[in-house]
Design a protein around this motif. Structure first.
Motif, PDB file in Angstrom:
ATOM      1  N   THR A 135     -33.256  49.834  -3.458  1.00 44.32           N
ATOM      2  CA  THR A 135     -34.226  48.799  -3.107  1.00 44.32           C
ATOM      3  C   THR A 135     -33.764  47.965  -1.902  1.00 44.32           C
ATOM      4  OG1 THR A 135     -33.217  47.628  -4.948  1.00 44.32           O
ATOM      5  CG2 THR A 135     -35.388  48.469  -5.322  1.00 44.32           C
ATOM      6  N   GLU A 136     -32.460  47.629  -1.888  1.00 44.06           N
ATOM      7  CA  GLU A 136     -31.953  46.803  -0.775  1.00 44.06           C
ATOM      8  C   GLU A 136     -32.108  47.545   0.557  1.00 44.06           C
ATOM      9  OE1 GLU A 136     -27.868  45.797  -1.652  1.00 44.06           O
ATOM     10  OE2 GLU A 136     -28.406  45.031  -3.616  1.00 44.06           O
ATOM     11  N   MET A 137     -31.933  48.846   0.514  1.00 43.65           N
ATOM     12  CA  MET A 137     -32.059  49.643   1.742  1.00 43.65           C
ATOM     13  C   MET A 137     -33.513  49.662   2.217  1.00 43.65           C
ATOM     14  SD  MET A 137     -29.599  52.691   0.433  1.00 43.65           S
ATOM     15  CE  MET A 137     -29.640  53.838   1.794  1.00 43.65           C
ATOM     16  N   ILE A 138     -34.452  49.725   1.266  1.00 38.55           N
ATOM     17  CA  ILE A 138     -35.868  49.751   1.649  1.00 38.55           C
ATOM     18  C   ILE A 138     -36.254  48.422   2.308  1.00 38.55           C
ATOM     19  CG2 ILE A 138     -38.252  49.888   0.793  1.00 38.55           C
ATOM     20  CD1 ILE A 138     -37.343  51.898  -1.289  1.00 38.55           C
ATOM     21  N   VAL A 139     -35.754  47.314   1.742  1.00 37.59           N
ATOM     22  CA  VAL A 139     -36.059  46.006   2.338  1.00 37.59           C
ATOM     23  C   VAL A 139     -35.462  45.935   3.750  1.00 37.59           C
ATOM     24  CG1 VAL A 139     -35.629  43.511   2.139  1.00 37.59           C
ATOM     25  CG2 VAL A 139     -36.302  44.827   0.113  1.00 37.59           C
ATOM     26  N   HIS A 140     -34.237  46.434   3.882  1.00 38.08           N
ATOM     27  CA  HIS A 140     -33.593  46.446   5.201  1.00 38.08           C
ATOM     28  C   HIS A 140     -34.414  47.276   6.193  1.00 38.08           C
ATOM     29  CE1 HIS A 140     -30.000  45.894   7.734  1.00 38.08           C
ATOM     30  NE2 HIS A 140     -30.355  47.047   8.262  1.00 38.08           N
ATOM     31  N   ALA A 141     -34.857  48.452   5.737  1.00 35.42           N
ATOM     32  CA  ALA A 141     -35.625  49.349   6.605  1.00 35.42           C
ATOM     33  C   ALA A 141     -36.984  48.743   6.971  1.00 35.42           C
ATOM     34  CB  ALA A 141     -35.822  50.695   5.920  1.00 35.42           C
ATOM     35  N   HIS A 142     -37.531  47.949   6.039  1.00 37.04           N
ATOM     36  CA  HIS A 142     -38.811  47.293   6.299  1.00 37.04           C
ATOM     37  C   HIS A 142     -38.693  46.330   7.480  1.00 37.04           C
ATOM     38  CE1 HIS A 142     -42.739  45.667   5.301  1.00 37.04           C
ATOM     39  NE2 HIS A 142     -42.227  44.455   5.358  1.00 37.04           N
ATOM     40  N   ARG A 143     -37.499  45.703   7.575  1.00 31.72           N
ATOM     41  CA  ARG A 143     -37.283  44.705   8.636  1.00 31.72           C
ATOM     42  C   ARG A 143     -36.729  45.316   9.910  1.00 31.72           C
ATOM     43  NH1 ARG A 143     -34.343  40.886   4.283  1.00 31.72           N
ATOM     44  NH2 ARG A 143     -36.186  39.826   3.500  1.00 31.72           N
ATOM     45  N   ASP A 144     -36.130  46.509   9.785  1.00 31.57           N
ATOM     46  CA  ASP A 144     -35.444  47.117  10.927  1.00 31.57           C
ATOM     47  C   ASP A 144     -36.015  48.512  11.184  1.00 31.57           C
ATOM     48  OD1 ASP A 144     -33.729  48.369  12.674  1.00 31.57           O
ATOM     49  OD2 ASP A 144     -31.895  47.806  11.614  1.00 31.57           O
ATOM     50  N   PRO A 145     -36.982  48.608  12.106  1.00 36.05           N
ATOM     51  CA  PRO A 145     -37.652  49.886  12.357  1.00 36.05           C
ATOM     52  C   PRO A 145     -36.693  51.001  12.756  1.00 36.05           C
ATOM     53  CG  PRO A 145     -38.737  48.092  13.542  1.00 36.05           C
ATOM     54  CD  PRO A 145     -37.493  47.521  12.954  1.00 36.05           C
ATOM     55  N   ALA A 146     -35.605  50.658  13.445  1.00 37.05           N
ATOM     56  CA  ALA A 146     -34.654  51.702  13.870  1.00 37.05           C
ATOM     57  C   ALA A 146     -34.007  52.332  12.639  1.00 37.05           C
ATOM     58  CB  ALA A 146     -33.590  51.099  14.782  1.00 37.05           C
ATOM     59  N   MET A 190     -50.142  66.781  -3.200  1.00 35.30           N
ATOM     60  CA  MET A 190     -49.850  65.330  -3.240  1.00 35.30           C
ATOM     61  C   MET A 190     -49.181  64.869  -1.939  1.00 35.30           C
ATOM     62  SD  MET A 190     -50.436  63.269  -5.793  1.00 35.30           S
ATOM     63  CE  MET A 190     -51.054  63.329  -7.469  1.00 35.30           C
ATOM     64  N   PRO A 191     -49.653  63.749  -1.368  1.00 42.03           N
ATOM     65  CA  PRO A 191     -48.978  63.257  -0.161  1.00 42.03           C
ATOM     66  C   PRO A 191     -47.571  62.770  -0.525  1.00 42.03           C
ATOM     67  CG  PRO A 191     -50.561  61.648  -0.977  1.00 42.03           C
ATOM     68  CD  PRO A 191     -50.699  62.862  -1.849  1.00 42.03           C
ATOM     69  N   PRO A 192     -46.637  62.811   0.443  1.00 43.29           N
ATOM     70  CA  PRO A 192     -45.296  62.318   0.112  1.00 43.29           C
ATOM     71  C   PRO A 192     -45.348  60.823  -0.206  1.00 43.29           C
ATOM     72  CG  PRO A 192     -45.476  62.879   2.454  1.00 43.29           C
ATOM     73  CD  PRO A 192     -46.767  63.270   1.807  1.00 43.29           C
ATOM     74  N   LEU A 193     -44.509  60.397  -1.107  1.00 46.25           N
ATOM     75  CA  LEU A 193     -44.464  58.977  -1.479  1.00 46.25           C
ATOM     76  C   LEU A 193     -43.828  58.166  -0.354  1.00 46.25           C
ATOM     77  CD1 LEU A 193     -44.515  56.586  -3.522  1.00 46.25           C
ATOM     78  CD2 LEU A 193     -42.306  57.424  -4.358  1.00 46.25           C
ATOM     79  N   GLU A 194     -44.469  57.061  -0.014  1.00 49.22           N
ATOM     80  CA  GLU A 194     -43.916  56.161   0.990  1.00 49.22           C
ATOM     81  C   GLU A 194     -43.962  54.741   0.460  1.00 49.22           C
ATOM     82  OE1 GLU A 194     -45.327  55.442   5.179  1.00 49.22           O
ATOM     83  OE2 GLU A 194     -44.646  57.524   5.360  1.00 49.22           O
ATOM     84  N   ILE A 195     -42.803  54.126   0.325  1.00 47.66           N
ATOM     85  CA  ILE A 195     -42.746  52.742  -0.157  1.00 47.66           C
ATOM     86  C   ILE A 195     -42.275  51.868   0.996  1.00 47.66           C
ATOM     87  CG2 ILE A 195     -41.670  51.166  -1.811  1.00 47.66           C
ATOM     88  CD1 ILE A 195     -41.277  53.501  -3.728  1.00 47.66           C
ATOM     89  N   LEU A 196     -43.102  50.922   1.404  1.00 42.54           N
ATOM     90  CA  LEU A 196     -42.808  50.023   2.531  1.00 42.54           C
ATOM     91  C   LEU A 196     -42.332  50.815   3.755  1.00 42.54           C
ATOM     92  CD1 LEU A 196     -40.928  47.161   0.597  1.00 42.54           C
ATOM     93  CD2 LEU A 196     -43.346  47.245   1.219  1.00 42.54           C
ATOM     94  N   GLY A 197     -42.958  51.961   3.969  1.00 44.43           N
ATOM     95  CA  GLY A 197     -42.652  52.745   5.170  1.00 44.43           C
ATOM     96  C   GLY A 197     -41.520  53.739   5.002  1.00 44.43           C
ATOM     97  N   CYS A 198     -40.864  53.732   3.837  1.00 46.46           N
ATOM     98  CA  CYS A 198     -39.771  54.705   3.617  1.00 46.46           C
ATOM     99  C   CYS A 198     -40.248  55.851   2.742  1.00 46.46           C
ATOM    100  CB  CYS A 198     -38.593  54.056   2.891  1.00 46.46           C
ATOM    101  SG  CYS A 198     -37.597  53.031   3.935  1.00 46.46           S
ATOM    102  N   ARG A 199     -40.031  57.082   3.207  1.00 39.84           N
ATOM    103  CA  ARG A 199     -40.362  58.240   2.387  1.00 39.84           C
ATOM    104  C   ARG A 199     -39.368  58.361   1.235  1.00 39.84           C
ATOM    105  NH1 ARG A 199     -38.333  62.590   5.116  1.00 39.84           N
ATOM    106  NH2 ARG A 199     -37.284  63.589   3.382  1.00 39.84           N
ATOM    107  N   VAL A 200     -39.874  58.759   0.065  1.00 41.19           N
ATOM    108  CA  VAL A 200     -38.965  59.041  -1.055  1.00 41.19           C
ATOM    109  C   VAL A 200     -39.395  60.371  -1.656  1.00 41.19           C
ATOM    110  CG1 VAL A 200     -37.813  58.087  -3.082  1.00 41.19           C
ATOM    111  CG2 VAL A 200     -39.096  56.552  -1.602  1.00 41.19           C
TER     112      VAL A 200
END
Ligand code: UDP
Length: 249
Positions: A40-51, A1-11
């Motif tokens: 969830t808030e961290m994923i949204v933050h990471a979605h907007r902030d590539p760094a 199974m590929p690793p799960l990625e939600i909005l660019g974040c691996r989980v």
């Protein structure tokens, strides 16, 4: 199974026992490992902030801290078995650290809180060695001294309760210098452990309404919690694009 990625974040898919065992193994080996408890808030933050996204994805273990991340995972090919709440993981790691003789360091929250949290943990886990505590309101220029103090304490597990994104950036920059084998961001956990803040009751947690409880207790969080509908919207868009075979950025 590929690793799960939600909005660019691996989980990573792990239950509490597996996560505890993996982190204890990290603490024993000679290198430094970062653990992210992803909400969830961290994923949204990471979605907007590539760094920030790079920092999160660079962690050795990323567990789903909130039920929203688990629900979202069901829309992807690899879904998660359940959440691993940061505070429960911290508690479970302290039980393990007590029995294996791994010293822990508590960094973060307002002055006095980490100390009170450490005392509460030591009372619950006989044999736990709290190697040191320090509040989380230090200047960036003092970070080298903070890391040096942790190194001097001999801690193997560093819990950082600086809130996101600060705790993940701090660990990415300073975990190696601190000498700890594990660094894990734990958000507001020290406030709960020290009795300054109450965790949502079981009923709220079971219904996936921990966010509502926090909003009722801390209404000033409303702006932050706008991240929740944003998360639902962005995930829906990502899945729609994936369904159409379109790139999902
Ligand atoms: N905090 C800190 N230093 C800072 C900013 C925040 O130590 O510069 C602490 C704050 O006192 C609190 C925790 O970080 O104990 C963050 O709590 P929050 O509720 O924001 O975290 P969450 O659980 O939502 O990630």
């Amino acid at each position: 199974m590929p690793p799960l990625e939600i909005l660019g974040c691996r989980v990573d898919d792990a239950d509490l026992a597996e996560a505890t065992a993996r982190i204890a193994a990290f603490a024993r080996d000679g290198r430094s490992h970062r653990v992210v408890t992803l909400g969830t808030e961290m994923i949204v933050h990471a979605h907007r902030d590539p760094a920030y996204r790079v920092v999160v994805n660079g962690a050795d273990l990323i567990v789903a801290d909130t039920i929203g991340v688990v629900y979202a995972s069901r829309l992807y090919a690899t879904s998660l078995r359940g959440r691993v709440a940061g505070i429960e993981l911290l508690e479970s790691l302290c039980a393990c650290a007590a029995s294996e003789g791994l010293p822990v360091y508590l960094l973060g929250a307002a002055p006095g809180v980490a100390e009170a949290a450490g005392a509460a943990l030591a009372a619950r886990h006989p044999g736990l060695r709290v190697a040191g505590t320090r509040d989380g309101y230090f200047a960036l220029a003092d970070a080298p001294d903070v890391a040096a103090a942790i190194r001097e304490s001999g801690a193997r597990i560093l819990f950082a309760a600086l809130g996101f994104p600060k705790q993940e950036y701090f660990l990415a920059d300073w975990l190696s210098a601190s000498g700890a084998g594990v660094g894990m961001g734990v958000g507001g956990s020290f406030d709960v452990l020290a009795g300054r803040l109450q965790r949502a009751p079981e009923t709220f947690r079971r219904l996936g309404l921990e966010w509502l409880y926090r909003l009722l207790r801390e209404p000033r969080r409303w702006r932050r919690q706008l991240a929740l509908p944003t998360f639902v919207w962005l995930v829906a868009l990502e899945r729609l694009h994936a369904g159409k075979g379109m790139p999902s950025s």
